[in-house]
Write an enzyme that holds these catalytic residues in place. Structure first.
Site: not given
Ligand code: IMP
Length: 180
Positions: A43, A98-99, A102, A130, A151-152, A158, A164
């Protein structure tokens, strides 16, 4: 592909501006240092590529491939190391990229794991945060944007390995994953 997006949360321009700001902060914090930038695949690959090109530091990059989602939109909590780092971290300044933060389980696990390799320091950098869904006690040292509990996808993130390549970050229409 665009039909699957409910709305654009962060435009390419907004992301670019924020990535520049984070890079400026890292440039200042690590001035004269040579950090190892660890990208958590898959990600973070686009964020990482944009971020390191804005760093005026003699950094090195390495990649770790971890998997936790297995094509579903809810986390299992299990973190599997698919590919480990090649570089020895001992005595080095490490920045984990990190992307999205969560549940926080991935970053918490990775930070603990990399700490055992005796780096001089570890900081974490997540493009998105998040906080609504946090399970592990973890915060990132550098955060791009706080996002709502949706959910993004896009800019590296992805759903079932798709989306992506979107240049922006968007909220996925819920029927895409509810009709699975
Ligand atoms: P964690 O729940 O903080 O451990 O996040 C683990 C990984 O789940 C992240 O690095 C992302 O790759 C993925 N993830 C979590 N939330 C989202 C989302 O909203 N969209 C896409 N991927 C997500």
């Amino acid at each position: 592909m665009l039909n699957d997006i409910a709305y654009v949360l962060l435009s390419a321009q907004e992301i670019e501006k924020r990535v520049s700001e984070i890079a400026a902060q890292i440039n200042s914090d690590y001035s004269g240092k040579e950090p190892i930038i660890v990208s958590v695949l898959r990600g973070s690959f686009i964020f990482m590529a944009d971020l390191v090109r804005k760093l005026d530091l003699k950094c090195t990059v390495d990649f770790m491939y971890v998997s936790s989602y297995e094509n579903r939109s809810v986390t299992t909590g299990a973190v599997k190391i698919v590919k480990d780092l090649d570089i020895d971290l001992e005595g080095k300044d490490v920045i984990i990229v990190e992307d999205i933060l969560d549940s926080g389980l991935t970053l918490h696990y990775l930070k603990e794991l990399l700490m055992t390799r005796r780096p001089a320091s570890i900081r974490t950098c997540s493009l998105l945060d998040k906080p609504a869904r946090r399970k592990a006690q973890v915060t990132a040292d550098y955060v791009g944007f706080e996002v709502p509990d949706a959910f993004v996808v896009g800019y590296g993130l992805d759903y079932a390995q798709k989306y992506r390549n979107l240049p922006f970050i968007g909220v996925l229409k819920s029927d895409i994953y509810e009709n699975e």
